[in-house]
Design a protein around this motif. Structure first.
Motif, PDB file in Angstrom:
ATOM      1  N   SER A 203       0.831  -1.207   0.000  1.00 19.80           N
ATOM      2  CA  SER A 203       0.000   0.000   0.000  1.00 19.80           C
ATOM      3  C   SER A 203       0.867   1.258   0.000  1.00 19.80           C
ATOM      4  CB  SER A 203      -0.925   0.003   1.224  1.00 19.80           C
ATOM      5  OG  SER A 203      -1.831  -1.075   1.176  1.00 19.80           O
ATOM      6  N   GLU A 212      -7.358   0.970   3.084  1.00 14.54           N
ATOM      7  CA  GLU A 212      -8.228   0.979   1.909  1.00 14.54           C
ATOM      8  C   GLU A 212      -8.387  -0.443   1.377  1.00 14.54           C
ATOM      9  OE1 GLU A 212      -7.526   3.937  -1.120  1.00 14.54           O
ATOM     10  OE2 GLU A 212      -6.455   5.231   0.288  1.00 14.54           O
ATOM     11  N   ASP A 419      -6.244   0.324  -4.390  1.00 11.83           N
ATOM     12  CA  ASP A 419      -6.420  -0.668  -3.340  1.00 11.83           C
ATOM     13  C   ASP A 419      -6.694  -2.051  -3.931  1.00 11.83           C
ATOM     14  OD1 ASP A 419      -8.967   0.699  -4.054  1.00 11.83           O
ATOM     15  OD2 ASP A 419      -9.833  -0.852  -2.776  1.00 11.83           O
TER      16      ASP A 419
END
Length: 481
Positions: A203, A212, A419
């Motif tokens: 991420s 997310e 995401d």
């Protein structure tokens, strides 16, 4: 009380000679990758420091051809050696993991010399009579919790010699024990939620918060765990009812002799107060290890020190004496020496690719394949690309740092949230790392469990198809919603 003899490796049946050993497979892959450095053009991305990660990551659009660096026969021979102490590794070096494995082997040798394990297994089986099958979902849930929260991987190697004898004594086989541990932790990684080595690093590299996409990852985790548990329990029950249907049926006697050792002779022995105390220390050692990794940031050095200290403590409690203690420790370490060597060989494959400058070229090729696809096609193609890349770069954090800065921005052009790119990455590498011969946890776990690689593939491939379909279906649904 008769003391069991120190554990000695029991040779596998001669029939296994038809399929190459893990050593041969891994060295052949090193040779193959070296040959590819003569065929695949060399290339590199520019690197820049990512402040959030504190590491250098590839810069999108910066790929360029560089001078070729084909690997010579000497470099092929050096690759397994360099694999033990690769300074570019983002996770524990192979020498760290190998030393940890040897010390765990010594620890188990000392505990075995006290007779506590054999007597404890016999007593546990008497108490669990008729309820043995519940060991499987309970243990797979615990390993999955470790996988989803902190990426439990190398530390699972310490549990094989602990759990496999219990399951064999319960009427199952060694493959069931391997499956409970490897698939339990594996589905946790597939559905990583807060795993710092997968979700968090990927991420950060993609430029988003790791929270997310959390709902989708929980869904993948839950469905994958249910599917894996049902699959393992179905196989285990089949083996319990008819041992001849075990995929390692021809190794049954050898595996029972290796893992159970004196358990049959201990079936009628009472568990003494001293043995109970040793088993408490034994169990507490694993509990402290999990706490140290999850809460204190421990890694291989600290875990090795923990098991070394526990070995000394148990040796003192059992009053083994200096000679018996050292003999038991060395014999136990010797049993896992082959596992330690396999881990170095597995890392040697990545060494050859990096030194031959073809890793970035392969990534650049995949980048070209998936650019410009529609949203659903893109997220599934990204899943496939990451699955293929993880065969070559089995390090979860290493592949995240390598691929996410390049592939995540492509999702913007396809109209796919970053995401989802991260989730596609973590599910793909989690599935591949259940079978990748380049992944030390796979080859090490199979070596400890005495399950040949080809038997593991026969067992697990239908489940891998199911887990892949679950992940791809949920990724596609998330794109469409």
């Amino acid at each position: 009380m008769d003391e069991p003899a120190p554990s000695q490796p029991t040779p596998a049946p001669a029939a296994e000679g038809r399929f190459p050993s893990a050593y041969t497979i891994l060295f052949a892959l090193i040779v193959l990758m070296a040959a590819l450095t003569w065929l695949i053009p060399a290339g590199e991305y520019d690197r820049a420091v990512n402040a959030a990660l504190g590491r250098e990551v590839p810069v999108p659009g910066s790929y360029r051809p560089v001078e070729a660096a084909p690997q010579s026969p000497l470099q092929v021979l050096m690759a397994p050696i360099a694999g033990f102490y690769d300074p570019s590794s983002y996770e524990a070096n192979a020498i760290d993991v190998s030393l940890f494995v040897l010390i765990v082997g010594g620890f188990l040798g000392v505990v075995t010399a006290t007779g506590a394990i054999d007597t404890g297994i016999a007593r546990a089986m008497r108490r669990l009579k008729g309820r043995e099958k519940w060991i499987i979902p309970i243990m797979m849930a615990l390993f999955a919790a470790g996988g989803t929260t902190y990426g439990m991987a190398e530390e699972t190697l310490a549990f094989y010699v602990l759990l496999i004898p219990v399951l064999i004594a319960a009427g199952y086989d060694a493959l069931t024990g391997v499956a409970v541990i490897m698939l339990g932790a594996g589905v946790g990684v597939i559905g990583s939620t807060i795993n710092p080595f997968s979700t968090a690093i990927a991420s950060d590299a993609a430029g988003i918060a790791f929270t997310e996409g959390m709902g989708l990852r929980f869904a993948i985790l839950g469905l994958s765990w249910i599917t894996a548990v049902a699959y393992v329990m179905r196989y285990a029950e089949r083996v319990r009812r008819d041992p001849g249907r075990s995929l390692v049926a021809d190794m049954k006697e050898a595996n029972e002799a290796h893992f159970l050792q004196g358990a049959g002779h201990a079936s009628d022995r009472p568990l003494t107060a001293l043995q109970l105390l040793i088993l408490v220390v034994f169990a507490a050692t694993f509990g402290v290890m999990v706490w140290g990794v999850a809460a204190q940031g421990w890694w291989m050095a600290e875990m090795s020190a923990l098991f070394l200290g526990a070995s000394i403590l148990i040796g003192i409690l059992a009053w083994l004496g200096e000679k018996r203690f050292t003999s038991a420790f060395v014999d136990g370490a010797r049993d896992l020496l082959g596992v330690a060597l396999v881990i170095g060989l597995a890392r040697g494959i990545v060494i050859v690719m990096d030194q031959g400058r073809i890793t970035d070229t392969i990534l650049f090729t995949f980048e070209g394949w998936i650019a410009g696809m529609s949203d659903v096609a893109f997220v599934n193609a990204l899943f496939a690309v990451e699955a293929l890349m993880s065969f070559l770069v089995p390090s979860t954090s290493g592949l995240a740092v390598l691929s996410m800065p390049i592939l995540a921005p492509l999702s913007d052009f396809a109209g796919v949230g970053r995401d989802l790119a991260v989730t596609a990455f973590q599910t793909a590498i989690g599935i591949t790392n259940l079978v990748a011969p380049t992944y030390a946890v796979v080859v090490g776990g199979l070596a400890i469990g005495r399950v040949p690689y080809n038997r593991w593939l026969r067992f697990v491939w239908p489940l891998l198809v199911l887990l892949s379909l679950i992940s791809m279906a949920l990724l596609s649904a998330a794109v469409l919603l």
